[in-house]
Design an enzyme around this catalytic site. Structure first.
Site, PDB file in Angstrom:
ATOM      1  N   HIS A 142       0.806  -1.224   0.000  1.00 34.18           N
ATOM      2  CA  HIS A 142       0.000   0.000   0.000  1.00 34.18           C
ATOM      3  C   HIS A 142       0.841   1.278   0.000  1.00 34.18           C
ATOM      4  O   HIS A 142       0.336   2.338   0.330  1.00 34.18           O
ATOM      5  CB  HIS A 142      -0.911   0.037   1.229  1.00 34.18           C
ATOM      6  CG  HIS A 142      -1.826  -1.127   1.363  1.00 34.18           C
ATOM      7  ND1 HIS A 142      -2.776  -1.423   0.429  1.00 34.18           N
ATOM      8  CD2 HIS A 142      -1.939  -2.077   2.325  1.00 34.18           C
ATOM      9  CE1 HIS A 142      -3.457  -2.510   0.813  1.00 34.18           C
ATOM     10  NE2 HIS A 142      -2.953  -2.926   1.958  1.00 34.18           N
ATOM     11  N   HIS A 171      -8.133  -4.211  -0.943  1.00 36.68           N
ATOM     12  CA  HIS A 171      -7.582  -5.543  -1.206  1.00 36.68           C
ATOM     13  C   HIS A 171      -8.461  -6.279  -2.208  1.00 36.68           C
ATOM     14  O   HIS A 171      -8.401  -7.494  -2.335  1.00 36.68           O
ATOM     15  CB  HIS A 171      -7.491  -6.362   0.075  1.00 36.68           C
ATOM     16  CG  HIS A 171      -6.805  -5.639   1.183  1.00 36.68           C
ATOM     17  ND1 HIS A 171      -7.485  -5.010   2.196  1.00 36.68           N
ATOM     18  CD2 HIS A 171      -5.492  -5.430   1.402  1.00 36.68           C
ATOM     19  CE1 HIS A 171      -6.606  -4.437   3.003  1.00 36.68           C
ATOM     20  NE2 HIS A 171      -5.404  -4.670   2.547  1.00 36.68           N
TER      21      HIS A 171
END
Lengths: 202, 331
Positions: free
Chosen positions: B56, B219
């Site tokens: 991320h 996700h």
């Protein structure tokens, strides 16, 4: 009468580790029907880890010994079941901090404390068909007992009865919950794992 | 899978090594998978730690820096760090004034971070508190807001709490401000294409060449709807509308607006979105200050964008504007 000591903890770890190596495949298979099929790996690597540090556990502090076990278990087994068991161990660690030994009559309340901590962390409730139900049966069965052999016998019986009582019920928590009624007739893998832990001790 | 890597198993550790090699003035790795500020914890300052999966960047690791975070525990791609690693981050951040755990609301992270808190309390006598980010409005309705996932809004919370800690405020104050910032954030995302987790080797989800998904999680968690790709104004309009439905704005309100790329989406497209979003938000009478447009919280090479509103009062605005720096962001 004997006491709960770090030496007794070491002996228990050794026995459970041997049993988990034997039961790993059975547990993975049971878990594969309702979860991701790794609870045997979790238990086996977790107990191997504990066996590896058993000699180094501090003899003068049961609490710190339990803490070392909780840490090692989370370190080697990343799964949520591993973290939950470690949470139970951690609860015992807090209760026993600074004590060289404890009375066997404390086992019931130590189990009670573990259940409370595990419920909070895993958001589980009694009746969900999880390891918590088995621990609760053990907590009740060991109330008022102060002899280690009797306690073990009571846990053994409570484990068997819980498995029987819950087999026909659906799972209500975790991944097993997604299987709904398909979980009826199947043993909860987490319960089975604790059942095998007791088998290792008997 | 088409990625620049040596082996999927080494992906995270080689990334962290490179990060520390490139920016030694910001990042140090005192133990594997723990990133901390070089020079150790600042004595007497509340430490702020976060943690979560890799994949991320700049979240989570990148925001370790002055006026931001003190340490971060980092897991495999999209996987929670272990409790032990989180405890390591807490020790690294501990300057004796307590530690705030500030991270996104994901089950595995919460279990492990709570566990880590108990470990350091028992072993190291470190007092700690928790503030969870749950800003993704698409992940649960307002009546179940505590179940929402944490996404790009955490960048605001890192910044605001970090500034407060830098003023040497105590743990209770830093925690209060962090919670206030977390409560002030609302986010929503949309995705055009998936990403591939190296160790899995295949995309996290499948989506048609001409399709988009509104509300998708970082996700690849399922969103609100999937349909043919719409024009930028329509996409932006729906995102703003959904955010305003959850946090209405009116005359006199001030917000910071973040238009964030999930990884592959270029800044050009983000600016097209921002232009429309500004129009719509100003139509409510609210004012935008300090817009943030770029890559702040990504999902590897996923294409898509997230939009975050952070509603400010004088206190939050001053803390948001206070100086801070890390390799990815300077204020």
């Amino acid at each position: 009468m004997s006491n709960m000591t770090v030496d007794r903890l070491r002996a228990a770890i050794g026995k459970i580790a041997v049993q988990m190596a034997i039961s790993a495949d059975e547990l993975n298979t049971a878990d594969g029907k309702l979860g991701d099929g790794d609870i045997g790996i979790t238990m086996n690597t977790g107990m191997k880890g504990l066996a590896g540090i058993a000699d180094d556990l501090p003899d003068d502090d049961l609490g710190m010994a339990f803490l070392a076990c909780a840490k090692e278990f989370t370190r080697v087994s990343g799964s949520s079941y591993g973290t939950l068991l470690a949470t139970g161990l951690m609860s015992a660690a807090k209760a026993l901090k600074g004590k060289r030994k404890a009375e066997w009559s404390e086992v019931s309340s130590l189990i009670g404390g573990a259940i409370e901590a595990m419920m909070k962390r895993g958001k589980g409730a009694l009746g969900d068909k999880t390891v918590l139900d088995m621990l609760e049966a053990m907590r009740i069965a060991t109330e008022g007992l102060d002899d280690s052999a009797e306690i073990l016998k009571a846990c053994d019986k409570a484990a068997s009865e819980t498995m029987e009582n819950f087999r026909a019920k659906p799972s209500k928590l975790g991944r097993a919950r997604m299987y709904g009624d398909k979980s009826i007739g199947l043993d909860d893998p987490g319960m089975l794992a604790l059942r095998r832990v007791i088998d290792g001790l008997v | 899978m088409k990625k620049i890597l040596n082996s999927p198993a080494k992906f995270v550790d080689e990334m962290l090594d490179g990060l520390c090699a490139a920016h030694p003035e910001y990042y140090d790795q005192p133990e594997p998978r723990v990133i901390a500020r070089p020079g150790g914890a600042v004595k007497g300052k509340v430490g702020i730690v976060t943690g979560g999966g890799s994949g991320h960047l700049p979240v989570f690791t990148g925001y370790v820096g002055k006026g931001l975070l003190d340490a971060c525990a980092i897991g495999g791609v999209f996987a929670s760090p272990s409790a032990e690693q989180m405890a390591g981050a807490m020790r690294a951040a501990n300057g004796g004034a307590g530690v705030l755990r500030l991270y996104g609301n994901y089950g595995g992270d919460v279990m492990n971070f709570d566990m880590a808190g108990e470990m350091v309390e028992m072993e190291d006598d470190i007092e700690s508190t928790t503030v969870l980010l749950s800003d993704d409005v698409a992940s649960a309705g307002p009546e179940e807001a505590e179940k929402r996932r944490g996404v790009a809004g955490m960048v605001y919370a890192f910044k605001i709490a970090g500034a407060k800690a830098d003023q040497m405020a105590d743990l209770a104050e830093v925690t209060r401000v962090a919670q206030k910032a977390a409560d002030a954030c609302r986010s929503i995302g949309m995705a055009l294409s998936p990403c591939t987790v190296p160790e899995a080797g295949k995309p996290t989800f499948e989506i048609g060449e001409d399709e988009m998904e509104m509300g998708m999680g970082i996700h690849g968690e399922p969103g609100i709807w999937r349909d043919k790709l719409k024009p930028a104004d329509e996409i932006t309009g729906e995102m703003v509308e959904r955010l305003l439905a959850d946090m209405p704005l009116g005359k006199g309100d001030r917000i910071s607006l973040m238009v964030n790329s999930l990884g592959a989406t270029p800044p050009e497209e983000l600016y097209i979105m921002y232009g429309k979003a500004k129009q719509l938000i100003e139509a409510t009478g609210a004012e935008i200050i300090m817009p943030l447009i770029g890559r702040y919280a990504t999902s590897m090479e996923m294409a898509g964008a997230t939009m975050t509103m952070c509603k400010l009062d004088d206190e939050l605005e001053a803390l948001l504007k206070a100086p801070a720096e890390c390799a990815f962001w300077q204020v």
